[in-house]
Design a protein around this motif. Sequence first.
Motif, PDB file in Angstrom:
ATOM      1  N   GLU A  12       0.871  -1.115  -0.001  1.00 11.24           N
ATOM      2  CA  GLU A  12      -0.158   0.015  -0.137  1.00 11.24           C
ATOM      3  C   GLU A  12       0.830   1.169   0.103  1.00 11.24           C
ATOM      4  OE1 GLU A  12      -3.006   0.747  -0.618  1.00 11.24           O
ATOM      5  OE2 GLU A  12      -4.179  -1.116   0.116  1.00 11.24           O
ATOM      6  N   LYS A  13       2.020   1.246   0.838  1.00 11.93           N
ATOM      7  CA  LYS A  13       2.712   2.404   0.813  1.00 11.93           C
ATOM      8  C   LYS A  13       3.369   2.616  -0.522  1.00 11.93           C
ATOM      9  CE  LYS A  13       4.058   2.366   5.804  1.00 11.93           C
ATOM     10  NZ  LYS A  13       5.092   1.969   6.963  1.00 11.93           N
ATOM     11  N   GLU A  14       3.936   1.540  -1.168  1.00  9.76           N
ATOM     12  CA  GLU A  14       4.222   1.574  -2.523  1.00  9.76           C
ATOM     13  C   GLU A  14       3.561   1.228  -3.587  1.00  9.76           C
ATOM     14  OE1 GLU A  14       7.463   2.723  -2.490  1.00  9.76           O
ATOM     15  OE2 GLU A  14       7.908   2.633  -0.145  1.00  9.76           O
ATOM     16  N   LYS A  15       2.183   1.576  -3.527  1.00 10.47           N
ATOM     17  CA  LYS A  15       1.396   1.136  -4.596  1.00 10.47           C
ATOM     18  C   LYS A  15       1.671   1.832  -6.010  1.00 10.47           C
ATOM     19  CE  LYS A  15      -3.080   1.655  -3.837  1.00 10.47           C
ATOM     20  NZ  LYS A  15      -4.395   2.181  -3.198  1.00 10.47           N
ATOM     21  N   ARG A  72      -3.934   3.221   8.044  1.00  9.87           N
ATOM     22  CA  ARG A  72      -3.001   3.773   9.104  1.00  9.87           C
ATOM     23  C   ARG A  72      -1.831   4.624   8.641  1.00  9.87           C
ATOM     24  NH1 ARG A  72      -3.579   1.822  14.107  1.00  9.87           N
ATOM     25  NH2 ARG A  72      -4.527  -0.086  13.691  1.00  9.87           N
ATOM     26  N   PRO A  73      -1.063   4.553   7.398  1.00 13.41           N
ATOM     27  CA  PRO A  73      -0.038   5.116   7.339  1.00 13.41           C
ATOM     28  C   PRO A  73      -0.280   6.672   7.034  1.00 13.41           C
ATOM     29  CG  PRO A  73       0.247   3.284   5.855  1.00 13.41           C
ATOM     30  CD  PRO A  73      -1.111   3.286   6.684  1.00 13.41           C
ATOM     31  N   PHE A  74      -1.607   7.093   6.754  1.00 10.89           N
ATOM     32  CA  PHE A  74      -2.192   8.456   6.476  1.00 10.89           C
ATOM     33  C   PHE A  74      -2.535   9.160   7.795  1.00 10.89           C
ATOM     34  CE2 PHE A  74      -2.661   6.401   2.373  1.00 10.89           C
ATOM     35  CZ  PHE A  74      -1.795   6.896   1.750  1.00 10.89           C
ATOM     36  N   LEU A  75      -2.690   8.260   8.881  1.00 12.82           N
ATOM     37  CA  LEU A  75      -3.532   8.960   9.930  1.00 12.82           C
ATOM     38  C   LEU A  75      -2.461   9.887  10.823  1.00 12.82           C
ATOM     39  CD1 LEU A  75      -5.331   6.188  11.415  1.00 12.82           C
ATOM     40  CD2 LEU A  75      -6.415   7.818  10.459  1.00 12.82           C
ATOM     41  N   SER A  76      -3.025  10.976  11.249  1.00  9.86           N
ATOM     42  CA  SER A  76      -1.928  11.664  12.377  1.00  9.86           C
ATOM     43  C   SER A  76      -1.993  11.005  13.657  1.00  9.86           C
ATOM     44  CB  SER A  76      -2.583  13.156  12.274  1.00  9.86           C
ATOM     45  OG  SER A  76      -2.554  13.751  11.185  1.00  9.86           O
ATOM     46  N   PHE A  77      -3.149  10.201  14.091  1.00  9.16           N
ATOM     47  CA  PHE A  77      -2.965   9.473  15.324  1.00  9.16           C
ATOM     48  C   PHE A  77      -3.069   8.270  14.978  1.00  9.16           C
ATOM     49  CE2 PHE A  77      -5.374  13.775  15.179  1.00  9.16           C
ATOM     50  CZ  PHE A  77      -4.582  14.145  16.142  1.00  9.16           C
ATOM     51  N   PRO A  78      -1.912   7.401  14.678  1.00 10.70           N
ATOM     52  CA  PRO A  78      -2.031   6.176  14.053  1.00 10.70           C
ATOM     53  C   PRO A  78      -2.476   5.148  15.114  1.00 10.70           C
ATOM     54  CG  PRO A  78       0.086   6.606  14.070  1.00 10.70           C
ATOM     55  CD  PRO A  78      -0.783   7.955  14.597  1.00 10.70           C
ATOM     56  N   GLU A  79      -2.262   5.345  16.447  1.00 12.39           N
ATOM     57  CA  GLU A  79      -2.091   4.145  17.294  1.00 12.39           C
ATOM     58  C   GLU A  79      -3.624   4.274  17.937  1.00 12.39           C
ATOM     59  OE1 GLU A  79       0.044   2.000  17.845  1.00 12.39           O
ATOM     60  OE2 GLU A  79       1.036   3.227  16.174  1.00 12.39           O
ATOM     61  N   VAL A  80      -4.436   3.969  17.027  1.00 14.51           N
ATOM     62  CA  VAL A  80      -5.913   3.763  17.463  1.00 14.51           C
ATOM     63  C   VAL A  80      -6.652   2.724  17.240  1.00 14.51           C
ATOM     64  CG1 VAL A  80      -6.456   6.280  17.902  1.00 14.51           C
ATOM     65  CG2 VAL A  80      -6.894   5.183  15.650  1.00 14.51           C
ATOM     66  N   TYR A  81      -7.779   2.275  17.687  1.00 14.29           N
ATOM     67  CA  TYR A  81      -8.455   1.254  17.273  1.00 14.29           C
ATOM     68  C   TYR A  81      -9.142   1.247  15.878  1.00 14.29           C
ATOM     69  CZ  TYR A  81     -12.353  -2.441  17.049  1.00 14.29           C
ATOM     70  OH  TYR A  81     -13.440  -3.105  16.716  1.00 14.29           O
ATOM     71  N   VAL A 164     -12.141  16.613   1.464  1.00 11.03           N
ATOM     72  CA  VAL A 164     -12.643  16.298   0.207  1.00 11.03           C
ATOM     73  C   VAL A 164     -11.768  17.243  -0.328  1.00 11.03           C
ATOM     74  CG1 VAL A 164     -14.500  16.418  -1.356  1.00 11.03           C
ATOM     75  CG2 VAL A 164     -14.857  15.233   0.564  1.00 11.03           C
ATOM     76  N   LYS A 165     -11.727  18.566  -0.157  1.00 11.66           N
ATOM     77  CA  LYS A 165     -11.000  19.646  -0.852  1.00 11.66           C
ATOM     78  C   LYS A 165      -9.731  19.394  -1.038  1.00 11.66           C
ATOM     79  CE  LYS A 165     -10.223  24.655  -1.002  1.00 11.66           C
ATOM     80  NZ  LYS A 165     -10.564  25.640  -0.137  1.00 11.66           N
ATOM     81  N   LYS A 166      -8.861  18.740   0.178  1.00 12.49           N
ATOM     82  CA  LYS A 166      -7.634  18.488   0.183  1.00 12.49           C
ATOM     83  C   LYS A 166      -7.241  17.476  -1.016  1.00 12.49           C
ATOM     84  CE  LYS A 166      -3.622  16.992   3.192  1.00 12.49           C
ATOM     85  NZ  LYS A 166      -3.585  16.938   4.840  1.00 12.49           N
ATOM     86  N   ILE A 167      -7.920  16.371  -1.019  1.00  6.81           N
ATOM     87  CA  ILE A 167      -7.737  15.194  -1.425  1.00  6.81           C
ATOM     88  C   ILE A 167      -8.214  15.183  -3.155  1.00  6.81           C
ATOM     89  CG2 ILE A 167      -7.999  12.576  -1.884  1.00  6.81           C
ATOM     90  CD1 ILE A 167      -6.175  13.585   0.469  1.00  6.81           C
ATOM     91  N   GLU A 250      -8.043  11.232   5.937  1.00  2.62           N
ATOM     92  CA  GLU A 250      -8.056  12.667   6.290  1.00  2.62           C
ATOM     93  C   GLU A 250      -9.221  13.178   6.788  1.00  2.62           C
ATOM     94  OE1 GLU A 250      -5.565  14.543   5.635  1.00  2.62           O
ATOM     95  OE2 GLU A 250      -4.307  13.381   4.640  1.00  2.62           O
ATOM     96  N   ILE A 251     -10.347  12.333   6.594  1.00  2.33           N
ATOM     97  CA  ILE A 251     -11.707  12.844   7.162  1.00  2.33           C
ATOM     98  C   ILE A 251     -11.278  12.762   8.756  1.00  2.33           C
ATOM     99  CG2 ILE A 251     -14.040  12.406   7.506  1.00  2.33           C
ATOM    100  CD1 ILE A 251     -14.081  11.524   4.531  1.00  2.33           C
ATOM    101  N   VAL A 252     -10.750  11.611   9.223  1.00  9.59           N
ATOM    102  CA  VAL A 252     -10.598  11.280  10.608  1.00  9.59           C
ATOM    103  C   VAL A 252      -9.756  12.384  11.083  1.00  9.59           C
ATOM    104  CG1 VAL A 252      -9.776   9.723  12.336  1.00  9.59           C
ATOM    105  CG2 VAL A 252     -11.115   8.928  10.445  1.00  9.59           C
ATOM    106  N   ASN A 253      -8.717  12.661  10.422  1.00 11.26           N
ATOM    107  CA  ASN A 253      -7.521  13.555  10.895  1.00 11.26           C
ATOM    108  C   ASN A 253      -8.189  14.909  11.110  1.00 11.26           C
ATOM    109  OD1 ASN A 253      -5.478  11.762  10.786  1.00 11.26           O
ATOM    110  ND2 ASN A 253      -4.714  12.288   8.723  1.00 11.26           N
ATOM    111  N   ALA A 254      -8.785  15.181  10.197  1.00 11.73           N
ATOM    112  CA  ALA A 254      -9.566  16.659  10.093  1.00 11.73           C
ATOM    113  C   ALA A 254     -10.661  16.706  11.164  1.00 11.73           C
ATOM    114  CB  ALA A 254     -10.333  16.921   8.783  1.00 11.73           C
ATOM    115  N   LEU A 255     -11.297  15.511  11.520  1.00  7.64           N
ATOM    116  CA  LEU A 255     -12.494  15.598  12.595  1.00  7.64           C
ATOM    117  C   LEU A 255     -11.740  15.524  13.811  1.00  7.64           C
ATOM    118  CD1 LEU A 255     -15.409  15.331  13.489  1.00  7.64           C
ATOM    119  CD2 LEU A 255     -15.018  12.796  13.148  1.00  7.64           C
ATOM    120  N   LEU A 256     -10.626  14.693  13.987  1.00  9.35           N
ATOM    121  CA  LEU A 256      -9.996  14.682  15.544  1.00  9.35           C
ATOM    122  C   LEU A 256      -9.354  16.433  15.748  1.00  9.35           C
ATOM    123  CD1 LEU A 256      -8.316  11.428  15.701  1.00  9.35           C
ATOM    124  CD2 LEU A 256     -10.666  12.167  16.769  1.00  9.35           C
ATOM    125  N   GLU A 257      -8.934  16.905  14.627  1.00  7.03           N
ATOM    126  CA  GLU A 257      -8.295  18.146  14.871  1.00  7.03           C
ATOM    127  C   GLU A 257      -9.303  19.231  15.221  1.00  7.03           C
ATOM    128  OE1 GLU A 257      -5.506  21.024  15.107  1.00  7.03           O
ATOM    129  OE2 GLU A 257      -5.234  19.146  15.143  1.00  7.03           O
TER     130      GLU A 257
END
Length: 322
Positions: A12-15, A72-81, A164-167, A250-257
């Motif tokens: 996935e990282k090297e897609k 997970r590689p795109f999350l700002s807070f990766p250590e979550v369930y 959505v705007k960012k991606i 990115e939606i999760v990142n933006a929501l948590l921020e």
Amino acid sequence: MTVKSRLLEILEKEKGETLSGEKLAEELHCTRAAIWKAVKSLREEGYMIEAGPNKGYMLVKANDRLSVEAIRPFLSFPEVYIKVYQEVDSTNRAAKAAAVTGEAGHGSFVLAGCQTEGRGRRGRSFYSPQDAGIYLSVILEPKGSLQESLLLTAEAAVAVYRAVKKITGVELDIKWVNDLYHNGKKVCGILTEAVTDFESGNIEFAVVGIGLNIFEAADGYPDSLKGIAGGIYENREAAGELDRSRLAAEIVNALLEETRELRLPQEYIEHNLVPGREICISDGDKIRRVKALEICPDGRLKVEEADGSLSVLSYGEVSIII
């Protein structure tokens, strides 16, 4: 973590890049036979992995299968369930169950390729066809009262708008209280469900469910949604190589921020379709025509009634009169 899971994370990282089987075996401290076995298993699950003699393995860019390893590689807070289903009855239901048992806490989320019993507001269903959208429920532990939970929905709408705007570069419109639109059609609905402490009235945890249509599925929308529902893109081809896993992250990142504190985001006002318009408000069996004036700091909607009096609404089904 299994060889298959670790391999998928690397692919996935090297897609789109070809990776040597020998080097993969060295990195994962396993045999090349184990790599081949993992590749075979992933292909059976629907991952598009190309391979050739003396070439190695490549996860093709068009592959858009949702997975924890892809997100997970795109999350700002990766250590979550994180739990990803290819199919589930309701992501909100699954997220609430994980939160109640203590398995999942703040920032954890459930994602699905499709929902068989997707839920909308007022007990309605949310059409969630296979792989045509993002069906996501995030667990939050905000500090606030049940009355303030309306702000969570506003913050979630802004989080979707930003991601959505960012991606994709597409700018959506927000409609009070919980929808996002594109080209005049609804592309996203948000359902916030809060569990509160009975004595204090404070929120113990909330589940924010987000259903985002990426494109119209091949079978089209049900008759009840035709002309009403739409997608960010017209069809799968127009979506191209959009990575749903990255967009979901990115939606999760933006929501948590955005939800670090309960407040009304300025973008919720700036990009809202409702203020200044003549609208119909549906509240149960009653429908009335009013003029929307402004969105209040607490997320409620101030309107002018037909008799000239002013009201402030916390909820209601809104239809814009054209």
